[in-house]
Write a protein that holds these residues in place. Sequence first.
Motif, short mmCIF file in Angstrom:
data_model
loop_
_atom_site.label_atom_id
_atom_site.label_comp_id
_atom_site.label_asym_id
_atom_site.label_seq_id
_atom_site.Cartn_x
_atom_site.Cartn_y
_atom_site.Cartn_z
N VAL B 173 12.44 3.58 -0.72
CA VAL B 173 11.70 2.97 0.38
C VAL B 173 10.35 2.44 -0.09
CG1 VAL B 173 10.80 3.31 2.66
CG2 VAL B 173 12.82 4.52 1.96
N GLY B 174 9.54 3.28 -0.74
CA GLY B 174 8.22 2.83 -1.16
C GLY B 174 7.26 2.78 0.01
N LEU B 175 6.11 2.19 -0.26
CA LEU B 175 5.04 2.13 0.74
C LEU B 175 5.15 0.80 1.46
CD1 LEU B 175 2.66 3.92 1.48
CD2 LEU B 175 1.31 2.61 -0.11
N ARG B 176 5.45 0.81 2.74
CA ARG B 176 5.66 -0.45 3.45
C ARG B 176 4.77 -0.51 4.67
NH1 ARG B 176 8.96 -3.10 -0.04
NH2 ARG B 176 10.88 -2.00 -0.43
N VAL B 177 4.01 -1.61 4.78
CA VAL B 177 3.17 -1.76 5.96
C VAL B 177 4.05 -2.09 7.16
CG1 VAL B 177 2.68 -4.18 5.49
CG2 VAL B 177 1.11 -2.85 6.81
N SER B 178 5.18 -2.77 6.93
CA SER B 178 6.06 -3.12 8.04
C SER B 178 6.58 -1.88 8.74
CB SER B 178 7.26 -3.92 7.56
OG SER B 178 6.92 -4.79 6.57
N MET B 181 3.98 -0.42 11.12
CA MET B 181 3.87 -1.19 12.36
C MET B 181 5.10 -0.97 13.24
SD MET B 181 2.41 -4.75 11.05
CE MET B 181 0.88 -4.84 10.17
N LEU B 304 3.14 -6.20 17.28
CA LEU B 304 3.27 -5.38 16.08
C LEU B 304 4.65 -5.53 15.46
CD1 LEU B 304 1.51 -2.09 17.03
CD2 LEU B 304 1.01 -3.48 15.09
N LEU B 307 5.02 -8.89 13.88
CA LEU B 307 4.23 -8.93 12.65
C LEU B 307 4.93 -8.15 11.55
CD1 LEU B 307 1.61 -10.29 12.13
CD2 LEU B 307 0.43 -8.18 12.56
N LEU B 310 7.60 -10.30 10.22
CA LEU B 310 7.05 -11.39 9.42
C LEU B 310 6.59 -10.89 8.05
CD1 LEU B 310 4.94 -13.54 11.85
CD2 LEU B 310 6.89 -14.23 10.52
N LEU B 311 5.87 -9.75 8.03
CA LEU B 311 5.35 -9.22 6.77
C LEU B 311 6.50 -8.86 5.85
CD1 LEU B 311 2.34 -6.96 7.71
CD2 LEU B 311 2.42 -9.33 7.11
N VAL B 314 7.73 -11.87 4.20
CA VAL B 314 6.92 -12.30 3.06
C VAL B 314 7.28 -11.50 1.82
CG1 VAL B 314 4.62 -12.41 2.13
CG2 VAL B 314 5.03 -13.02 4.46
N SER B 315 7.22 -10.15 1.94
CA SER B 315 7.43 -9.36 0.73
C SER B 315 8.88 -9.43 0.30
CB SER B 315 7.01 -7.92 0.95
OG SER B 315 7.78 -7.35 1.96
N SER B 317 10.74 -12.22 0.40
CA SER B 317 11.07 -13.49 -0.24
C SER B 317 10.29 -13.68 -1.53
CB SER B 317 10.78 -14.64 0.72
OG SER B 317 9.41 -14.61 1.05
N LEU B 318 9.49 -12.70 -1.94
CA LEU B 318 8.73 -12.86 -3.17
C LEU B 318 9.60 -12.54 -4.38
CD1 LEU B 318 5.29 -11.40 -2.19
CD2 LEU B 318 5.88 -13.75 -2.63
#
Lengths: 220, 318
Positions: B173-178, B181, B304, B307, B310-311, B314-315, B317-318
Amino acid sequence: MSSLQFDIAHLLAGSLVLASFMMLYQDRLYSLLNVYALHAGVLALSVAWQAYVQHAPHLYVTAVIALVFKAIIIPVALHRIIKQLGIHREIENVIGIGLTMMAGIGLVALSMVVMLRVTPGADALAREDLAFALSVVLLGLLIMVTRRNAVSQVVGFMSLENGLVLAATGAKGMPLVVEISVAFSVLIAFIVIGIFLFRIRERFDSVDVQALDRFRGERR
Amino acid sequence: MNALRDLLSQGAQMLLVLALAPLLTGFVRKVKARLLRRRGPPLLQPYRDLVRLMRKDVVLADNASWLFRVIPYLMFAGTWVAASLVPTFGNGLLFSWTADLIAIIALLGSARFFQALAGMDVGTAFGGIGSSREVMIATLAEPAILMTVFAVAMIAGSTQLSTVAEFMGSNAVGLRVSLGMALVALIIVALAENARIPVDNPATHLELTMVHEAMVLEYSGRHLALIDLSSQLKLLLYVSLIACVFVPWGTAEADAGFSARASGALFYLGKLAIFGFLLALFETSIAKMRVFRIPEFLGAALMLALLATLLRFVSGSL
């Protein structure tokens, strides 16, 4: 770069966008200022993390500038200005909070689409930082557009500038001189705006910028 | 043999949620009362209320249609099925292939639809206003929870709850801001959907603010008991949903034996107790909102969740 480093950078930059949304949501001036201080604090953390990740010690200076000036001095000064103006409660929104939020989400989506399209060659950290920075800038503009009160417009301007700093730290190699000069120019701009606030207030007995429109005979 | 074990396990889960739902409600009430320095009703009071209501006669309004009599059973069935699909003590139960998050939301949505219909069926003013408020809350809460589901599903790569829970328990999993939220959005939606304090307070009958109570005002006897039980099941469902997606530790693996499932059940009880305590603490420390503030509160959840998606985009598609 390890994925944990990227995840923390992502977390901090994402929290910056979230703090922008919190500013958009506030309807009291004092709480707007507190959220702005939080915004600047998150920015300082984010910049410091970038300095650690990129091994760029001069970015620590930027972080300290952000922490001292933006998170402490400017909010305290704005608190005092608000107290002197005696406008500590009201913020008049041009449109409702819900619509503003929707517009904000649209702007964030727009900035992500644009930034991910135009920067396919750059590395992941810079791309992600640029996308978030553009959305912070656009949200700052949105705050300036949707508020009638001149003080909250100033806060929107300051948060916009935080987005610029985030972009500058994400794209490697911005010289320290430029950053310091940007920081000081914003401080000067803040002083000028503060003086203007008092001038507007003396002239119109209010810091509602609609009074300016009426004065020019544009409305009603 | 395996099929029998799976069947037993799934049956145990269905009975477990049914048995625990009133206890959770009673526990939250008790903790709230203790925090307010009152003694509060005994822990088993919700069971007693249900039994008492079951014994009583049903009083129906003259102009109540057949729908009015059928709806309590529909609501109870929908909510019970949804609640027993959420993994509680073990992953990979017999019906876990149907335990899709979107299906669970659809089941809850249809239960809510029938409840709003029942509120309007008898034709009293209170029922209508309760239904209209409930639907107003739903128009914001449903997109918010759907966006939350999308954000979680984009991270875990599936909308099946068992798969999501297994992924969240792993190290990938790791650290996810999504995720943070999405968690906050899900908590706000859970407060609104279960008529908890900042949005609604089912303990009072104040016509200015009541939502849930206004809809079920005309019900009595066993119908009311079923509706109460289904709202208790709904609270349990949301708590176990949050527990299974965001704190999946201690849950038994898909092919674990009896002892692992028993310890999973103990962990589940612990999680319920912690969440119930936190809910009571939150409810005693916050004031009830005006009805016209609710869209802003739920709008924050929607924002939230959007967002978060969306966030994640972003991460991803990188």
